[in-house]
Design a protein around this motif. Structure first.
Motif, PDB file in Angstrom:
ATOM      1  N   GLY A   1       3.880 -47.832-102.437  1.00 51.80           N
ATOM      2  CA  GLY A   1       2.748 -48.699-102.722  1.00 51.80           C
ATOM      3  C   GLY A   1       1.510 -48.350-101.924  1.00 51.80           C
ATOM      4  N   ARG A   2       1.678 -47.594-100.858  1.00 50.41           N
ATOM      5  CA  ARG A   2       0.531 -47.131-100.060  1.00 50.41           C
ATOM      6  C   ARG A   2       0.034 -45.759-100.513  1.00 50.41           C
ATOM      7  N   GLY A   3       0.641 -45.239-101.588  1.00 53.69           N
ATOM      8  CA  GLY A   3       0.164 -43.985-102.155  1.00 53.69           C
ATOM      9  C   GLY A   3       0.876 -42.742-101.689  1.00 53.69           C
ATOM     10  N   LEU A   4       1.937 -42.897-100.913  1.00 59.30           N
ATOM     11  CA  LEU A   4       2.691 -41.734-100.451  1.00 59.30           C
ATOM     12  C   LEU A   4       3.743 -41.341-101.491  1.00 59.30           C
ATOM     13  N   LYS A   5       4.029 -40.069-101.547  1.00 59.57           N
ATOM     14  CA  LYS A   5       5.043 -39.571-102.472  1.00 59.57           C
ATOM     15  C   LYS A   5       6.402 -39.651-101.786  1.00 59.57           C
ATOM     16  N   VAL A   6       7.306 -40.435-102.371  1.00 60.13           N
ATOM     17  CA  VAL A   6       8.563 -40.784-101.716  1.00 60.13           C
ATOM     18  C   VAL A   6       9.748 -40.370-102.589  1.00 60.13           C
ATOM     19  N   CYS A   7      10.782 -39.881-101.934  1.00 54.78           N
ATOM     20  CA  CYS A   7      12.063 -39.604-102.587  1.00 54.78           C
ATOM     21  C   CYS A   7      13.156 -40.299-101.792  1.00 54.78           C
ATOM     22  N   LEU A   8      13.974 -41.087-102.467  1.00 53.58           N
ATOM     23  CA  LEU A   8      15.093 -41.770-101.811  1.00 53.58           C
ATOM     24  C   LEU A   8      16.402 -41.182-102.306  1.00 53.58           C
ATOM     25  N   CYS A   9      17.294 -40.875-101.371  1.00 55.72           N
ATOM     26  CA  CYS A   9      18.625 -40.353-101.696  1.00 55.72           C
ATOM     27  C   CYS A   9      19.688 -41.351-101.260  1.00 55.72           C
ATOM     28  N   GLU A  10      20.561 -41.724-102.172  1.00 58.12           N
ATOM     29  CA  GLU A  10      21.686 -42.612-101.882  1.00 58.12           C
ATOM     30  C   GLU A  10      22.961 -41.938-102.355  1.00 58.12           C
ATOM     31  N   GLN A  11      23.944 -41.827-101.461  1.00 60.39           N
ATOM     32  CA  GLN A  11      25.164 -41.077-101.792  1.00 60.39           C
ATOM     33  C   GLN A  11      26.036 -41.778-102.824  1.00 60.39           C
ATOM     34  N   HIS A  12      25.895 -43.100-102.951  1.00 58.09           N
ATOM     35  CA  HIS A  12      26.678 -43.854-103.937  1.00 58.09           C
ATOM     36  C   HIS A  12      25.714 -44.617-104.844  1.00 58.09           C
ATOM     37  N   ASP A  13      26.079 -45.813-105.275  1.00 55.16           N
ATOM     38  CA  ASP A  13      25.191 -46.639-106.077  1.00 55.16           C
ATOM     39  C   ASP A  13      24.260 -47.417-105.146  1.00 55.16           C
ATOM     40  N   LEU A  14      23.141 -47.877-105.667  1.00 56.34           N
ATOM     41  CA  LEU A  14      22.276 -48.766-104.904  1.00 56.34           C
ATOM     42  C   LEU A  14      23.065 -50.008-104.498  1.00 56.34           C
ATOM     43  N   ALA A  15      22.875 -50.436-103.249  1.00 60.60           N
ATOM     44  CA  ALA A  15      23.530 -51.654-102.738  1.00 60.60           C
ATOM     45  C   ALA A  15      25.047 -51.596-102.868  1.00 60.60           C
ATOM     46  N   ALA A  16      25.610 -50.388-102.777  1.00 57.67           N
ATOM     47  CA  ALA A  16      27.050 -50.252-102.991  1.00 57.67           C
ATOM     48  C   ALA A  16      27.872 -50.818-101.843  1.00 57.67           C
ATOM     49  N   HIS A  17      27.268 -51.019-100.690  1.00 54.01           N
ATOM     50  CA  HIS A  17      28.059 -51.384 -99.514  1.00 54.01           C
ATOM     51  C   HIS A  17      27.514 -52.652 -98.850  1.00 54.01           C
ATOM     52  N   THR A  18      26.954 -52.549 -97.654  1.00 57.95           N
ATOM     53  CA  THR A  18      26.561 -53.721 -96.882  1.00 57.95           C
ATOM     54  C   THR A  18      25.617 -54.645 -97.655  1.00 57.95           C
ATOM     55  N   SER A  19      24.669 -54.068 -98.378  1.00 55.33           N
ATOM     56  CA  SER A  19      23.622 -54.880 -98.999  1.00 55.33           C
ATOM     57  C   SER A  19      24.092 -55.702-100.192  1.00 55.33           C
ATOM     58  N   SER A  20      25.286 -55.451-100.690  1.00 55.60           N
ATOM     59  CA  SER A  20      25.832 -56.313-101.749  1.00 55.60           C
ATOM     60  C   SER A  20      26.984 -57.156-101.229  1.00 55.60           C
ATOM     61  N   ALA A  21      27.234 -57.118 -99.919  1.00 53.57           N
ATOM     62  CA  ALA A  21      28.374 -57.832 -99.337  1.00 53.57           C
ATOM     63  C   ALA A  21      27.929 -58.910 -98.360  1.00 53.57           C
ATOM     64  N   SER A  22      26.733 -59.444 -98.572  1.00 52.49           N
ATOM     65  CA  SER A  22      26.221 -60.484 -97.688  1.00 52.49           C
ATOM     66  C   SER A  22      26.730 -61.856 -98.142  1.00 52.49           C
ATOM     67  N   THR A  23      26.303 -62.893 -97.432  1.00 54.77           N
ATOM     68  CA  THR A  23      26.627 -64.265 -97.827  1.00 54.77           C
ATOM     69  C   THR A  23      25.624 -64.790 -98.842  1.00 54.77           C
ATOM     70  N   LYS A  24      24.727 -63.928 -99.315  1.00 49.16           N
ATOM     71  CA  LYS A  24      23.756 -64.243-100.379  1.00 49.16           C
ATOM     72  C   LYS A  24      22.737 -65.281 -99.921  1.00 49.16           C
ATOM     73  N   LEU A  25      22.310 -65.212 -98.675  1.00 54.07           N
ATOM     74  CA  LEU A  25      21.381 -66.204 -98.153  1.00 54.07           C
ATOM     75  C   LEU A  25      20.075 -65.573 -97.679  1.00 54.07           C
ATOM     76  N   ILE A  26      18.983 -66.246 -97.986  1.00 53.90           N
ATOM     77  CA  ILE A  26      17.692 -65.998 -97.348  1.00 53.90           C
ATOM     78  C   ILE A  26      17.550 -67.112 -96.318  1.00 53.90           C
ATOM     79  N   HIS A  27      17.751 -66.785 -95.059  1.00 51.73           N
ATOM     80  CA  HIS A  27      17.800 -67.857 -94.059  1.00 51.73           C
ATOM     81  C   HIS A  27      17.311 -67.377 -92.702  1.00 51.73           C
ATOM     82  N   GLY A  28      16.898 -68.344 -91.902  1.00 54.15           N
ATOM     83  CA  GLY A  28      16.443 -68.024 -90.554  1.00 54.15           C
ATOM     84  C   GLY A  28      17.586 -67.728 -89.619  1.00 54.15           C
ATOM     85  N   GLY A  29      18.754 -68.295 -89.901  1.00 50.84           N
ATOM     86  CA  GLY A  29      19.911 -68.116 -89.030  1.00 50.84           C
ATOM     87  C   GLY A  29      19.979 -69.228 -88.007  1.00 50.84           C
TER      88      GLY A  29
END
Length: 517
Positions: free
Chosen positions: A29-57
């Motif tokens: 979004g700032r105009g830089l040319k970016v390439c992202l590499c993920e060895q599996h699927d997007l959110a295949a691990h930690t990021s899909s295994a949360s408690t599904k909360l947006i919270h302060g803690g």
């Protein structure tokens, strides 16, 4: 969907979890040319295994993590406004247990939670009489007083996908199922040898490298870059179970345990309750955690202490586990290890390296903004921060409704509009599609006047056009990608229907392989 990237870019991001996709989005979004590499699927691990909360803690206040809680609370309403179809406010009920935390302590903590950051959408906390409150009916008689406070729910895996999609639409290239085999640093920048799951190799050159590999961040530095990180990760496994619905209202519960940890019980879909999480030290492969019988027993025992309805291992219809990459602060208690993040920048010209340590899903946008603020100037980019008030794909519901409204009330109006537009479709299906795609549902539904216009139903409520959109636009390659990360239909469909979804993706892969041969 973006084309396969050229061999050179400004920044390569390694890791397709929430932090990696958030950074890729911000930089693009700032105009830089970016390439992202993920060895599996997007959110295949930690990021899909949360408690599904947006919270302060809330519980982090006990560990004096005031800075982290404030930062997360500041982000909470920004995120809720950015994608009201996948994030929404949620009220939490905490039954009071005097023997665990005295009344004054809980009230003080909730007062701080209400006032550490401004609130516009979310109501303040309150003391409630559980003998009269709706949420008290599911609890045992001994719980007579409680507290109610606000936080938010998020479809975590879709949050990752939407960040990747926004990054792509701003010019980034997202390479899923692409492993980084070798990395070299030289005067001209970084050179990466990457390989797709089909065995196709490619050389990618970049001016800067971002290590957002989550639980693999430390090993990526050591094994791929031959570098010793200045920080260490502590891997902690968190497991969750899903059981048939234990209560028939839209509040969630935060339950105090004798070990002073807390467990959440959350409404999950229309028929289930999500219970989590555990905190177990983990030294295995980060991509293959699994729930232990002891964890199931711990979670069942925790909720059984509070609810009239009792659950056991036989009631578990689904479970999932994830590995949290926490900054090692030498704490003896996994629950006390900080959930805050650190960004480490090695600014050696002309090949900067930025490494992300730790973090939590609620603070991902701020983390990405800070990373871009650090990295951009080194690459000659003077563009400023932009994501604080930007919608994620599908989140701008006013583009369909035709007038800006508060995000909390927008969604129901949007669903009503969609149900009128697609009156031939089951109301429950329209609601699911609205929750999944927001305003983007019209991108593949168009002006369809029946199932035939969408390629027919593959299984009830799921049309071929939706699967095609998931594969063509959202990087879904397998039935699991669609059933458990792009949606949560794996929990709703029967085994025969799940196999039909698997078969659709397998047939598509075979067609693609034949065309490439």
């Amino acid at each position: 969907m973006a084309e396969v990237p050229s061999t050179s870019c400004d920044v390569v991001v390694v890791g397709g979890g929430i932090n990696g996709c958030g950074i890729a989005r911000d930089l693009a979004g700032r105009g830089l040319k970016v390439c992202l590499c993920e060895q599996h699927d997007l959110a295949a691990h930690t990021s899909s295994a949360s408690t599904k909360l947006i919270h302060g803690g809330l519980r982090y206040l006990e560990f004096y993590e005031f800075s982290l809680v404030r930062k997360a609370l500041q982000e909470r309403e920004r995120l809720l406004a950015s994608a009201p179809h996948i994030m929404w406010p949620l009220r939490f009920v905490m039954p009071h247990v005097p023997a665990l935390r005295p009344l004054w302590m809980v009230r003080t903590g909730l007062w701080l939670y209400d006032h550490l950051a401004p609130r516009r959408l979310l109501p303040a906390s309150e003391v409630v009489d559980l003998t009269r409150h709706t949420a008290g009916r599911a609890l045992q008689d001994r719980y007579r007083k409680g507290f109610v406070y606000s936080d938010g729910w998020v479809d975590d895996a879709r949050l990752v996908v939407l960040n990747a999609l926004d990054a792509t639409e701003r010019g980034a290239s997202i390479l899923t199922r692409t492993r980084v085999d070798r990395v070299t640093r030289a005067a001209g920048g970084w050179t990466l040898q990457v390989r797709s799951s089909t065995g196709q190799g490619q050389t990618v050159r970049a001016r800067a490298l971002v290590n957002a590999a989550g639980p693999w961040a430390e090993s990526f530095l050591r094994e791929e870059l031959g570098m010793a990180g200045t920080r260490k990760l502590r891997l902690v496994k968190g497991s969750h179970i899903v059981v048939p619905r234990m209560f028939a209202h839209d509040h969630a519960y935060i339950l105090q345990n004798q070990d002073r940890r807390i467990v959440f019980a959350l409404p999950y879909g229309s028929r289930f309750t999500l219970i989590g999480t555990t905190d177990v030290p983990y030294d295995g492969e980060p991509g293959r955690p699994g729930i232990d019988p002891q964890e199931i027993d711990y979670l069942c025992t925790s909720v059984n202490h509070y609810f009239r309805s009792q659950v056991c291992a036989a009631d578990v219809v689904w479970s999932y586990s994830g590995v949290r990459p926490l900054l090692d602060d030498a704490s003896d208690d996994p629950s006390a290890v900080t959930r805050d993040y650190r960004i480490e920048l090695d600014a050696a010209a002309p090949a900067p390296l930025l490494t992300v340590w730790g973090g939590k899903i609620t603070t991902y946008r701020k983390l990405a903004e800070e990373a871009a603020d650090l990295l951009g100037p080194l690459l000659g980019n003077k563009s400023g921060a932009w994501t604080a008030h930007a919608c994620l794909p599908g989140g701008d519901l006013s583009s369909v409704l035709g007038a800006a409204k508060p995000a909390a009330s927008d969604f129901e109006s949007f669903v009503g509009t969609m149900q009128r537009r697609y009156g031939w479709m089951q109301a429950s299906t329209v609601h699911r599609l609205a929750r999944t795609y927001g305003a983007r549902m019209t991108a593949w539904l168009g002006e369809a006047s029946g199932a035939a216009a969408l390629g027919g139903e593959v299984v009830p409520g799921v049309h071929a056009a939706e699967l095609d959109y998931a594969a063509r636009v959202e990087w879904a390659r397998t039935g699991d990608d669609f059933l458990w990360r792009r949606t949560k239909l794996g929990l709703e469909l029967d085994p025969t229907q799940c196999r039909a979804i698997d078969g659709w993706f397998e047939e598509r892969r075979n067609i693609e392989l034949a065309a490439a041969a």
